[in-house]
Design an enzyme around this catalytic site. Structure first.
Site, PDB file in Angstrom:
ATOM      1  N   SER A  51      -9.583   1.717   3.131  1.00 49.54           N
ATOM      2  CA  SER A  51      -8.750   2.492   2.232  1.00 49.54           C
ATOM      3  C   SER A  51      -7.764   1.657   1.414  1.00 49.54           C
ATOM      4  O   SER A  51      -7.263   2.125   0.394  1.00 49.54           O
ATOM      5  CB  SER A  51      -7.978   3.543   3.020  1.00 49.54           C
ATOM      6  OG  SER A  51      -7.117   2.926   3.952  1.00 49.54           O
TER       7      SER A  51
ATOM      8  N   LYS B 252       0.845  -1.196   0.000  1.00 50.48           N
ATOM      9  CA  LYS B 252       0.000   0.000   0.000  1.00 50.48           C
ATOM     10  C   LYS B 252       0.881   1.246   0.000  1.00 50.48           C
ATOM     11  O   LYS B 252       1.952   1.258   0.628  1.00 50.48           O
ATOM     12  CB  LYS B 252      -0.884  -0.038   1.255  1.00 50.48           C
ATOM     13  CG  LYS B 252      -1.884   1.110   1.371  1.00 50.48           C
ATOM     14  CD  LYS B 252      -2.769   0.902   2.596  1.00 50.48           C
ATOM     15  CE  LYS B 252      -3.784   2.005   2.784  1.00 50.48           C
ATOM     16  NZ  LYS B 252      -4.655   1.766   3.949  1.00 50.48           N
TER      17      LYS B 252
ATOM     18  N   SER C  84      -9.515  -0.829   7.242  1.00 51.24           N
ATOM     19  CA  SER C  84      -9.012  -0.650   5.876  1.00 51.24           C
ATOM     20  C   SER C  84      -8.369  -1.865   5.235  1.00 51.24           C
ATOM     21  O   SER C  84      -8.107  -1.839   4.036  1.00 51.24           O
ATOM     22  CB  SER C  84      -8.018   0.503   5.831  1.00 51.24           C
ATOM     23  OG  SER C  84      -8.720   1.697   5.731  1.00 51.24           O
TER      24      SER C  84
HETATM   25  N1  GLN Z   1     -12.838   3.683   6.712  1.00 50.41           N
HETATM   26  C1  GLN Z   1     -12.117   4.041   7.890  1.00 50.41           C
HETATM   27  C2  GLN Z   1     -11.751   5.498   7.852  1.00 50.41           C
HETATM   28  O1  GLN Z   1     -12.000   6.128   6.867  1.00 50.41           O
HETATM   29  C3  GLN Z   1     -10.916   3.162   8.066  1.00 50.41           C
HETATM   30  C4  GLN Z   1      -9.682   3.663   7.469  1.00 50.41           C
HETATM   31  C5  GLN Z   1      -8.490   2.830   7.769  1.00 50.41           C
HETATM   32  O2  GLN Z   1      -8.598   1.772   8.391  1.00 50.41           O
HETATM   33  N2  GLN Z   1      -7.330   3.327   7.389  1.00 50.41           N
HETATM   34  O3  GLN Z   1     -11.218   6.027   8.790  1.00 50.41           O
END
Ligand code: GLN
Length: 478
Positions: A152, A77, A176
């Site tokens: 994400s 990532k 994410s």
């Molecule tokens: N969807 C969650 C957020 O927007 C999780 C993001 C993540 O785990 N990096 O914060």
């Protein structure tokens, strides 16, 4: 050459001389090119991947031992530093930034023989649930290009789903890794907080962030966890607890287990009715196999998303203050009259709108007048959640839930309403608030043709139990 189902299968082929690291790298480079429209990779590290592959082949030819991840092709990532390679957190803020050092996890992968093939698309600074917040445009779900891959770590999920690498790394602050794994029909594991070093991971919310693994099967996921876990002199939050041999702990023991689920979670109005039915009938099947599956009361469910967004935005507003155009990041070319304006131009041009929203929200909850009402209160809720969780694990082996309230939704469906997007994190943020490990297992299909997962959570540092229970649960679903 075709793709391999598992690392073990690939290693058998390598031992039989029916493939080489170099031919595997060429295969993935071709696949990435052929599926470029998915927009999973931001940059493909063609040259360094080829150099590593050649060296790994030479090592084997010279009779040196095969490493645990020998020739395993891995995508990372775009929040993980790999020395000498670009890293940007999918943000314009860090356009053209080259990592000056490697993240501990990346170094550990390379030391174990892995080949890092490129950096994967994601939501900007890992903030989002659909990959629609990337400065590089969204990644497409390979099963249905009109649907989001989740976020994400959307690029990390699609790269595995579409066969563009063997395994990938993501980061998981509130889901994410697990939610995109759920949306793409693969495995996604978030380790316990402190199980894996965060050194070289671009921070979103430091007391929540963990590096996680996305894979095609449990064995690959467990093996990569075993390689990347452990203490680190560069990250004092990485636990010195010894790292068990996760990959060899996957055999299924013929025991019955005690599973808990939150009644409020399966009865939540946001849960897709078909997912609810699928999960409940799966619970019945587990009961028929002799396991205990019990509903436990969990009155905090509606507090966990607000608590998560108060605490993570607070931490993000502090973490992202370093991107000021002086120490790091985009520098505006507009004429300036003073220093404040210089910062304002750099930051307002460099950050996208979701990141700005969170920095403002985080600054608000930390401001003098509101600190106690929001930040302190949220810390208290977090503590209570942890205490309640410990009580549950006194009586149960694992907690089960859906990973997400719906399968992969369509692009644009939730972009106008950030709150609706945030509410989709209802099942995943719990594990980050409490620091426990969690995995999404791809065991269900929705009638709309998309996959969805079962989330399994065990107590802190009980990854072995998480993996063993997961093996059993996957078997029970067949
Ligand atoms: N969807 C969650 C957020 O927007 C999780 C993001 C993540 O785990 N990096 O914060």
């Amino acid at each position: 050459m075709s793709s391999y189902e598992s690392i073990a299968q690939f290693h058998t082929a390598l031992k039989n001389h029916s493939t080489t690291c170099q031919s595997v790298v060429e295969f993935y480079l071709q696949e990435i090119e052929a599926k470029k429209h998915l927009n999973a990779y931001i940059t493909v590290f063609t040259d360094s991947a080829r150099v590593l592959a050649r060296k790994l082949d030479e090592d084997l030819a010279a009779g040196r031992p095969m490493l645990p991840l020998h020739g395993v092709v891995i995508g990372i990532k775009d929040v993980l530093c790999y020395k000498g390679h670009p890293v940007s957190a999918a943000s314009q803020m860090l356009e053209n930034f080259i990592a000056p050092y490697s993240a501990t996890v990346v170094q550990k992968l390379i030391d174990a023989g892995a080949i890092i093939i490129g950096r994967l698309n994601c939501d900007e600074f890992a903030m989002g649930s659909s990959n629609e917040n990337s400065a590089y445009g969204p990644t497409l779900n390979h099963l249905d290009n009109t649907r989001v891959p989740g976020g994400s770590s959307g690029g990390s999920a699609v790269a595995v789903q579409a066969g563009l690498c063997m395994v990938s790394l993501g980061s998981d602050t509130g889901g994410s890794v697990r939610q995109p794994a759920d949306f793409c029909g693969i495995y996604g594991l978030k380790p316990s907080y402190g199980r894996v070093s965060r050194y070289g991971l671009i921070a979103y919310a430091s007391s929540f962030d963990q590096v996680g693994i996305l894979g095609k099967n449990l064995a690959d996921t467990a093996l990569v966890l075993e390689i990347i876990a452990g203490a680190d002199d560069f990250d004092s939050t990485a636990s010195p607890q010894p790292v068990p041999a996760y990959a060899t702990e996957l055999e299924i023991r013929p025991t019955t287990k005690k599973f808990a689920y939150f009644k409020e979670a399966v009865e939540h109005p946001s849960l897709d009715p078909e997912i609810k039915r699928g999960i409940l009938s799966y619970f019945d099947r587990l009961r028929a196999q002799g396991h205990t599956v019990s509903a436990v009361d969990f009155s905090y469910l509606d507090y966990i998303v607000p608590t998560y967004y108060i605490l993570t935005t607070a931490e993000a507003s502090s973490n992202l203050s370093r991107f000021d155009g002086v120490r790091y990041g985009h520098r505006s070319s507009r004429p300036i009259s003073d220093l404040a304006e210089f910062y304002a131009f750099n930051r307002s041009e460099g950050f996208g709108s979701e990141v700005k929203r969170r920095i403002m929200l985080g600054s608000f909850v930390l401001s003098a007048g509101y600190y106690d009402a929001y930040f302190t209160k949220a810390q208290q809720v977090r503590r209570q959640l942890y205490d309640q969780t410990q009580l549950i694990f006194k009586d149960f082996d694992a907690i089960l839930s859906p990973t997400a309230p719906s399968p992969a939704f369509r692009f644009g469906e939730k972009t106008d309403d950030p709150i609706e997007m945030y509410l989709g994190d209802i099942y995943t943020v719990f594990a980050n608030l409490t620091g426990i490990p969690a995995i999404s297992l791809p065991i269900f299909w929705h009638s709309n043709g998309m996959p969805y997962g079962l989330q399994v959570m065990t107590n802190r540092f009980e990854e072995i139990s998480l993996l063993q229970v997961s093996a059993l649960l996957v078997q029970s679903s067949n």
